[in-house]
Scaffold this motif. Structure first.
Motif, PDB file in Angstrom:
ATOM      1  N   LEU A  52       5.147 -45.305 -68.386  1.00  0.00           N
ATOM      2  CA  LEU A  52       5.076 -43.880 -68.222  1.00  0.00           C
ATOM      3  C   LEU A  52       5.398 -43.199 -69.461  1.00  0.00           C
ATOM      4  O   LEU A  52       6.397 -43.370 -69.930  1.00  0.00           O
ATOM      5  CB  LEU A  52       5.946 -43.463 -67.173  1.00  0.00           C
ATOM      6  N   TYR A  53       4.581 -42.449 -70.055  1.00  0.00           N
ATOM      7  CA  TYR A  53       4.755 -41.624 -71.392  1.00  0.00           C
ATOM      8  C   TYR A  53       4.560 -39.967 -70.797  1.00  0.00           C
ATOM      9  O   TYR A  53       3.568 -40.038 -70.450  1.00  0.00           O
ATOM     10  CB  TYR A  53       3.672 -42.252 -72.191  1.00  0.00           C
ATOM     11  N   PHE A  54       5.429 -39.392 -71.584  1.00  0.00           N
ATOM     12  CA  PHE A  54       5.412 -37.936 -71.457  1.00  0.00           C
ATOM     13  C   PHE A  54       5.693 -37.191 -72.813  1.00  0.00           C
ATOM     14  O   PHE A  54       6.413 -37.746 -73.682  1.00  0.00           O
ATOM     15  CB  PHE A  54       6.566 -37.293 -70.781  1.00  0.00           C
ATOM     16  N   GLN A  55       4.968 -36.068 -73.212  1.00  0.00           N
ATOM     17  CA  GLN A  55       5.333 -35.235 -74.147  1.00  0.00           C
ATOM     18  C   GLN A  55       6.506 -34.171 -73.911  1.00  0.00           C
ATOM     19  O   GLN A  55       6.507 -34.159 -72.816  1.00  0.00           O
ATOM     20  CB  GLN A  55       4.435 -34.326 -74.676  1.00  0.00           C
ATOM     21  N   ILE A  56       7.401 -34.192 -74.558  1.00  0.00           N
ATOM     22  CA  ILE A  56       8.546 -33.343 -74.316  1.00  0.00           C
ATOM     23  C   ILE A  56       8.709 -31.960 -75.356  1.00  0.00           C
ATOM     24  O   ILE A  56       8.168 -32.061 -76.315  1.00  0.00           O
ATOM     25  CB  ILE A  56       9.930 -33.901 -74.466  1.00  0.00           C
ATOM     26  N   VAL A  66      20.934 -30.698 -73.796  1.00  0.00           N
ATOM     27  CA  VAL A  66      19.534 -30.194 -74.121  1.00  0.00           C
ATOM     28  C   VAL A  66      18.634 -30.242 -72.907  1.00  0.00           C
ATOM     29  O   VAL A  66      18.668 -31.514 -72.489  1.00  0.00           O
ATOM     30  CB  VAL A  66      18.777 -30.699 -75.320  1.00  0.00           C
ATOM     31  N   ILE A  67      17.908 -29.194 -72.533  1.00  0.00           N
ATOM     32  CA  ILE A  67      16.859 -29.523 -71.639  1.00  0.00           C
ATOM     33  C   ILE A  67      15.436 -29.480 -72.015  1.00  0.00           C
ATOM     34  O   ILE A  67      14.949 -28.554 -72.782  1.00  0.00           O
ATOM     35  CB  ILE A  67      17.054 -28.346 -70.388  1.00  0.00           C
ATOM     36  N   TYR A  68      14.695 -30.607 -71.601  1.00  0.00           N
ATOM     37  CA  TYR A  68      13.211 -30.716 -71.766  1.00  0.00           C
ATOM     38  C   TYR A  68      12.615 -30.631 -70.912  1.00  0.00           C
ATOM     39  O   TYR A  68      12.818 -31.148 -69.801  1.00  0.00           O
ATOM     40  CB  TYR A  68      12.993 -32.028 -72.645  1.00  0.00           C
ATOM     41  N   GLU A  69      10.956 -30.010 -71.025  1.00  0.00           N
ATOM     42  CA  GLU A  69      10.184 -30.190 -69.774  1.00  0.00           C
ATOM     43  C   GLU A  69       8.944 -31.371 -70.554  1.00  0.00           C
ATOM     44  O   GLU A  69       8.742 -31.397 -71.709  1.00  0.00           O
ATOM     45  CB  GLU A  69       9.216 -29.065 -69.805  1.00  0.00           C
ATOM     46  N   ALA A  70       9.007 -32.447 -69.712  1.00  0.00           N
ATOM     47  CA  ALA A  70       8.086 -33.520 -70.072  1.00  0.00           C
ATOM     48  C   ALA A  70       6.827 -33.418 -69.061  1.00  0.00           C
ATOM     49  O   ALA A  70       6.864 -33.475 -67.955  1.00  0.00           O
ATOM     50  CB  ALA A  70       9.095 -34.992 -69.574  1.00  0.00           C
ATOM     51  N   LYS A  71       5.869 -33.607 -69.892  1.00  0.00           N
ATOM     52  CA  LYS A  71       4.661 -33.602 -69.328  1.00  0.00           C
ATOM     53  C   LYS A  71       3.458 -34.597 -69.904  1.00  0.00           C
ATOM     54  O   LYS A  71       3.497 -35.011 -70.976  1.00  0.00           O
ATOM     55  CB  LYS A  71       3.746 -31.954 -69.417  1.00  0.00           C
ATOM     56  N   GLU A  76      -7.088 -36.356 -63.137  1.00  0.00           N
ATOM     57  CA  GLU A  76      -7.217 -34.927 -63.540  1.00  0.00           C
ATOM     58  C   GLU A  76      -6.213 -33.913 -63.421  1.00  0.00           C
ATOM     59  O   GLU A  76      -5.963 -32.809 -63.632  1.00  0.00           O
ATOM     60  CB  GLU A  76      -8.484 -34.392 -62.620  1.00  0.00           C
ATOM     61  N   ASP A  77      -5.001 -34.605 -63.176  1.00  0.00           N
ATOM     62  CA  ASP A  77      -3.672 -33.954 -62.870  1.00  0.00           C
ATOM     63  C   ASP A  77      -2.813 -33.750 -64.005  1.00  0.00           C
ATOM     64  O   ASP A  77      -2.526 -34.719 -64.739  1.00  0.00           O
ATOM     65  CB  ASP A  77      -2.960 -34.522 -61.648  1.00  0.00           C
ATOM     66  N   THR A  78      -2.171 -32.706 -64.164  1.00  0.00           N
ATOM     67  CA  THR A  78      -1.094 -32.550 -65.066  1.00  0.00           C
ATOM     68  C   THR A  78       0.186 -33.035 -64.351  1.00  0.00           C
ATOM     69  O   THR A  78       0.598 -32.645 -62.977  1.00  0.00           O
ATOM     70  CB  THR A  78      -0.716 -31.105 -65.663  1.00  0.00           C
ATOM     71  N   VAL A  79       0.920 -34.067 -64.785  1.00  0.00           N
ATOM     72  CA  VAL A  79       2.447 -34.347 -64.131  1.00  0.00           C
ATOM     73  C   VAL A  79       3.341 -34.225 -65.220  1.00  0.00           C
ATOM     74  O   VAL A  79       3.353 -34.065 -66.329  1.00  0.00           O
ATOM     75  CB  VAL A  79       1.920 -35.806 -64.061  1.00  0.00           C
ATOM     76  N   GLY A  80       4.559 -33.966 -64.278  1.00  0.00           N
ATOM     77  CA  GLY A  80       5.876 -33.933 -65.484  1.00  0.00           C
ATOM     78  C   GLY A  80       7.074 -33.915 -64.620  1.00  0.00           C
ATOM     79  O   GLY A  80       7.241 -33.964 -63.324  1.00  0.00           O
ATOM     80  N   GLY A 116       8.130 -28.569 -59.960  1.00  0.00           N
ATOM     81  CA  GLY A 116       7.164 -28.152 -59.014  1.00  0.00           C
ATOM     82  C   GLY A 116       5.977 -29.097 -58.895  1.00  0.00           C
ATOM     83  O   GLY A 116       5.965 -30.126 -58.609  1.00  0.00           O
ATOM     84  N   ALA A 117       4.795 -28.491 -58.955  1.00  0.00           N
ATOM     85  CA  ALA A 117       3.436 -29.053 -58.733  1.00  0.00           C
ATOM     86  C   ALA A 117       3.224 -30.351 -59.740  1.00  0.00           C
ATOM     87  O   ALA A 117       2.688 -31.495 -59.296  1.00  0.00           O
ATOM     88  CB  ALA A 117       2.324 -28.096 -58.725  1.00  0.00           C
ATOM     89  N   ALA A 118       3.441 -30.245 -60.798  1.00  0.00           N
ATOM     90  CA  ALA A 118       3.342 -31.311 -61.815  1.00  0.00           C
ATOM     91  C   ALA A 118       4.144 -32.499 -61.365  1.00  0.00           C
ATOM     92  O   ALA A 118       3.849 -33.653 -61.541  1.00  0.00           O
ATOM     93  CB  ALA A 118       3.723 -30.816 -63.179  1.00  0.00           C
ATOM     94  N   SER A 119       5.638 -32.228 -60.841  1.00  0.00           N
ATOM     95  CA  SER A 119       6.305 -33.463 -60.236  1.00  0.00           C
ATOM     96  C   SER A 119       5.841 -33.961 -59.151  1.00  0.00           C
ATOM     97  O   SER A 119       5.790 -35.211 -58.751  1.00  0.00           O
ATOM     98  CB  SER A 119       7.723 -32.938 -60.392  1.00  0.00           C
ATOM     99  N   ASP A 120       5.317 -33.235 -58.178  1.00  0.00           N
ATOM    100  CA  ASP A 120       4.467 -33.638 -57.155  1.00  0.00           C
ATOM    101  C   ASP A 120       3.279 -34.713 -57.250  1.00  0.00           C
ATOM    102  O   ASP A 120       3.024 -35.680 -56.676  1.00  0.00           O
ATOM    103  CB  ASP A 120       4.254 -32.440 -56.103  1.00  0.00           C
ATOM    104  N   ASN A 121       2.673 -34.237 -58.185  1.00  0.00           N
ATOM    105  CA  ASN A 121       1.599 -34.735 -58.806  1.00  0.00           C
ATOM    106  C   ASN A 121       1.916 -36.276 -59.501  1.00  0.00           C
ATOM    107  O   ASN A 121       1.134 -37.191 -59.367  1.00  0.00           O
ATOM    108  CB  ASN A 121       0.741 -34.193 -60.103  1.00  0.00           C
ATOM    109  N   LEU A 122       3.108 -36.332 -60.121  1.00  0.00           N
ATOM    110  CA  LEU A 122       3.705 -37.516 -60.393  1.00  0.00           C
ATOM    111  C   LEU A 122       4.068 -38.315 -59.388  1.00  0.00           C
ATOM    112  O   LEU A 122       3.633 -39.632 -59.580  1.00  0.00           O
ATOM    113  CB  LEU A 122       4.823 -37.050 -61.503  1.00  0.00           C
ATOM    114  N   VAL A 123       4.634 -37.861 -58.510  1.00  0.00           N
ATOM    115  CA  VAL A 123       4.900 -38.730 -57.221  1.00  0.00           C
ATOM    116  C   VAL A 123       3.858 -39.566 -56.590  1.00  0.00           C
ATOM    117  O   VAL A 123       3.649 -40.583 -56.301  1.00  0.00           O
ATOM    118  CB  VAL A 123       5.701 -38.201 -56.226  1.00  0.00           C
ATOM    119  N   LYS A 124       2.599 -38.599 -56.419  1.00  0.00           N
ATOM    120  CA  LYS A 124       1.294 -39.096 -55.985  1.00  0.00           C
ATOM    121  C   LYS A 124       0.748 -40.312 -56.887  1.00  0.00           C
ATOM    122  O   LYS A 124       0.145 -41.154 -56.501  1.00  0.00           O
ATOM    123  CB  LYS A 124       0.415 -37.879 -55.913  1.00  0.00           C
ATOM    124  N   GLY A 125       1.003 -40.022 -58.197  1.00  0.00           N
ATOM    125  CA  GLY A 125       0.315 -40.826 -59.267  1.00  0.00           C
ATOM    126  C   GLY A 125       1.280 -41.991 -59.248  1.00  0.00           C
ATOM    127  O   GLY A 125       0.532 -43.163 -59.254  1.00  0.00           O
TER     128      GLY A 125
END
Length: 210
Positions: A52-56, A66-71, A76-80, A116-125
């Motif tokens: 799995l690869y994310f941009q931070i 340090v706190i990052y948002e990883a997406k 078709e979904d944004t995951v993060g 939130g939703a992006a993390s729920d999308n990640l679980v689905k993925g």
């Protein structure tokens, strides 16, 4: 002793493929000429080990972390995820590259939580990639794994560098979910790779809290 057994496999290190993929992803971003499109969550949906690869993007700092948002993008979904990393994590490898189990392990030096939703999308993925479909959402609890720092130097988040870790997540299956990870503060990426497919149920249980 569990830590001694774990140390035996840590000396093997992380797969070089994670670095290669990060380079390919970075090249792809350059070719996009500033495109805001997110990189793909994974380059292969049929690999033996899901990577799995994310941009931070750094969103905040505390005195100690340090706190990052990883997406990234999956279909078709944004995951993060939200990823919080402690500053100045001590190295877990000796100068000769051998593991130092006495100081290399630290609970919660990297923490993961939902955005939130992006993390729920990640679980689905993940359910689809693992061939274990799920309708569950990402847990609202912060994931606080035992972390081994697979680095010869202290982690200095103020510098552009690449840092490797191994994560051990407690979950309801009774089997720790083991993942390898890379944080690259130069390419601004965060990566997770499963140890092998036998941990998939435990990984899903970890991220859903079920």
């Amino acid at each position: 002793m569990k830590k001694l057994a774990i140390v035996l496999c840590l000396s093997i290190g992380l797969s070089i493929s994670s670095c290669n993929q990060a380079a390919k992803q970075a090249d792809g971003q350059s070719e996009a000429h500033g495109s805001a499109k997110l990189v793909a969550l994974t380059n292969s949906t049929s690999a033996d080990k899901v990577h799995l690869y994310f941009q931070i993007n750094e969103t905040n700092q505390t005195d100690s972390s340090v706190i990052y948002e990883a997406k990234s993008q999956y279909k078709e979904d944004t995951v993060g995820l939200k990823v919080e990393v402690l500053k100045n994590i001590v190295p877990g490898l000796n100068v000769d590259g051998s593991p130092n189990g006495e100081v290399g392990f630290h609970k919660g030096s990297v923490r993961i939580s939902s955005i939130g939703a992006a993390s729920d999308n990640l679980v689905k993925g993940l359910g689809e990639l693992f061939q274990m479909p799920t309708t569950a959402k990402m847990t609202s609890e912060t994931l606080n794994p035992l972390v081994f720092s697979s680095n010869k130097d202290a982690v200095d988040l103020s510098k552009a560098s690449t840092y490797s870790f191994k994560y051990f997540f407690d979950n309801s299956t009774g089997k720790e979910a083991e993942l390898f990870g890379v944080l690259d503060t130069y390419k601004k990426s965060f990566e997770l790779t499963e140890k092998d497919s036998t941990y998939r149920a435990a990984i899903l249980a970890t991220f859903t809290g079920n």
